[in-house]
Design a protein around this motif. Structure first.
Motif, PDB file in Angstrom:
ATOM      1  N   HIS A  48       0.906  -1.214  -0.039  1.00 50.26           N
ATOM      2  CA  HIS A  48      -0.021   0.102   0.030  1.00 50.26           C
ATOM      3  C   HIS A  48       0.966   1.080   0.065  1.00 50.26           C
ATOM      4  CE1 HIS A  48      -3.863   1.999   0.507  1.00 50.26           C
ATOM      5  NE2 HIS A  48      -4.579   0.841   0.515  1.00 50.26           N
ATOM      6  N   THR A  49       0.423   2.387   0.051  1.00 50.15           N
ATOM      7  CA  THR A  49       1.039   3.601   0.332  1.00 50.15           C
ATOM      8  C   THR A  49       1.054   4.268   1.530  1.00 50.15           C
ATOM      9  OG1 THR A  49      -0.651   5.199  -0.512  1.00 50.15           O
ATOM     10  CG2 THR A  49       0.981   4.169  -2.369  1.00 50.15           C
ATOM     11  N   SER A  50       1.652   4.937   1.946  1.00 43.71           N
ATOM     12  CA  SER A  50       1.848   5.515   3.256  1.00 43.71           C
ATOM     13  C   SER A  50       0.789   6.849   3.121  1.00 43.71           C
ATOM     14  CB  SER A  50       3.020   5.853   3.805  1.00 43.71           C
ATOM     15  OG  SER A  50       4.136   6.757   2.961  1.00 43.71           O
ATOM     16  N   THR A  51       0.291   7.193   2.193  1.00 41.16           N
ATOM     17  CA  THR A  51      -0.522   8.508   1.899  1.00 41.16           C
ATOM     18  C   THR A  51      -1.934   8.335   1.899  1.00 41.16           C
ATOM     19  OG1 THR A  51      -0.218   8.162  -0.502  1.00 41.16           O
ATOM     20  CG2 THR A  51       1.542   9.406   0.497  1.00 41.16           C
ATOM     21  N   ARG A  52      -2.416   6.951   2.126  1.00 38.85           N
ATOM     22  CA  ARG A  52      -3.732   6.720   1.932  1.00 38.85           C
ATOM     23  C   ARG A  52      -4.335   6.536   3.258  1.00 38.85           C
ATOM     24  NH1 ARG A  52      -3.009   3.000  -3.365  1.00 38.85           N
ATOM     25  NH2 ARG A  52      -2.572   4.602  -4.738  1.00 38.85           N
ATOM     26  N   TYR A  97       6.293  -4.553  -4.756  1.00 33.39           N
ATOM     27  CA  TYR A  97       5.183  -4.225  -5.606  1.00 33.39           C
ATOM     28  C   TYR A  97       5.144  -5.087  -6.902  1.00 33.39           C
ATOM     29  CZ  TYR A  97       1.183  -1.393  -7.294  1.00 33.39           C
ATOM     30  OH  TYR A  97      -0.070  -1.115  -8.043  1.00 33.39           O
ATOM     31  N   ILE A 110       5.451   2.211 -11.702  1.00 33.99           N
ATOM     32  CA  ILE A 110       4.855   2.722 -10.316  1.00 33.99           C
ATOM     33  C   ILE A 110       5.476   4.055 -10.049  1.00 33.99           C
ATOM     34  CG2 ILE A 110       5.128   1.522  -7.797  1.00 33.99           C
ATOM     35  CD1 ILE A 110       6.142  -1.138  -9.279  1.00 33.99           C
ATOM     36  N   PRO A 111       4.631   4.974 -10.201  1.00 33.52           N
ATOM     37  CA  PRO A 111       4.858   6.259 -10.042  1.00 33.52           C
ATOM     38  C   PRO A 111       5.141   6.498  -8.419  1.00 33.52           C
ATOM     39  CG  PRO A 111       2.562   5.976 -10.646  1.00 33.52           C
ATOM     40  CD  PRO A 111       3.297   4.627 -10.827  1.00 33.52           C
ATOM     41  N   ASP A 112       4.404   5.733  -7.748  1.00 35.75           N
ATOM     42  CA  ASP A 112       4.533   5.897  -6.114  1.00 35.75           C
ATOM     43  C   ASP A 112       5.391   5.266  -5.278  1.00 35.75           C
ATOM     44  OD1 ASP A 112       3.028   3.666  -6.436  1.00 35.75           O
ATOM     45  OD2 ASP A 112       1.016   4.369  -5.509  1.00 35.75           O
ATOM     46  N   ASP A 114       8.122   5.706  -3.987  1.00 35.13           N
ATOM     47  CA  ASP A 114       8.745   6.356  -2.828  1.00 35.13           C
ATOM     48  C   ASP A 114       7.856   6.325  -1.466  1.00 35.13           C
ATOM     49  OD1 ASP A 114       6.982   8.144  -4.177  1.00 35.13           O
ATOM     50  OD2 ASP A 114       8.008   9.684  -3.359  1.00 35.13           O
ATOM     51  N   VAL A 115       6.472   5.899  -1.684  1.00 39.92           N
ATOM     52  CA  VAL A 115       5.749   5.871  -0.622  1.00 39.92           C
ATOM     53  C   VAL A 115       5.142   4.602  -0.310  1.00 39.92           C
ATOM     54  CG1 VAL A 115       5.306   8.658  -0.709  1.00 39.92           C
ATOM     55  CG2 VAL A 115       3.862   6.952  -1.934  1.00 39.92           C
ATOM     56  N   ARG A 116       5.637   3.583  -1.186  1.00 42.81           N
ATOM     57  CA  ARG A 116       5.199   2.029  -0.999  1.00 42.81           C
ATOM     58  C   ARG A 116       5.874   1.607   0.377  1.00 42.81           C
ATOM     59  NH1 ARG A 116       0.883  -0.078  -3.327  1.00 42.81           N
ATOM     60  NH2 ARG A 116       0.309   1.452  -5.140  1.00 42.81           N
TER      61      ARG A 116
END
Length: 142
Positions: A48-52, A97, A110-112, A114-116
């Motif tokens: 997941h991402t740490s931003t959601r 991922y 995978i553009p995100d 850095d926050v995965r």
């Protein structure tokens, strides 16, 4: 009582199937999302991402449930209840991922990255339904 995956439903964790991950929001409401996952025989891992919101849910309340339906028999499914054991950053290339993308046959940029993060869940209970029986094993802690 030790946690034991019922052999009758082990294939559902081994196959690249979609899992419905249920978490608890800070206000107590449930939230469910479809997730890719990996099973290593002890832990279920997903990214997941740490931003959601889902990440914030996991930080607030580590208890989760996953259900995985058999696409060949909609009445056969496995429910796993457990706790988040760890949340660790994926590497700069989001290698975990990428491994899930390859497992599920859907590789894309995978553009995100850095926050995965990689979320590891230790099962505390399995409930296997369908295939002629209902099996439950393990105990729920707390």
């Amino acid at each position: 009582m030790p946690t034991t995956l019922p052999a009758s439903h082990a294939d559902l964790l081994g196959r690249p199937l979609f899992a419905h991950l249920a978490t608890i929001r800070p206000d107590g409401a449930p939230q469910s999302s479809v997730m890719w996952f990996d099973w290593d025989g002890e832990l279920v891992r997903f990214t997941h991402t740490s931003t959601r919101q889902k990440f914030r849910n996991l930080e607030h309340e580590p208890r989760v449930a996953l259900s995985i339906a058999d696409p060949d028999d909609g009445y056969r499914y496995l429910e796993l209840r457990g706790r988040v054991e760890s949340i660790t950053p994926d590497d700069a290339e989001a290698s975990f991922y990428r491994s899930l993308q390859e497992r599920y046959g859907n590789v894309y940029p995978i553009p995100d990255a850095d926050v995965r993060v990689i979320v590891a869940v230790r099962p505390e209970r399995f409930v296997a339904v369908g295939g002629g029986s209902v099996e439950a094993s393990g105990t729920l802690a707390g």
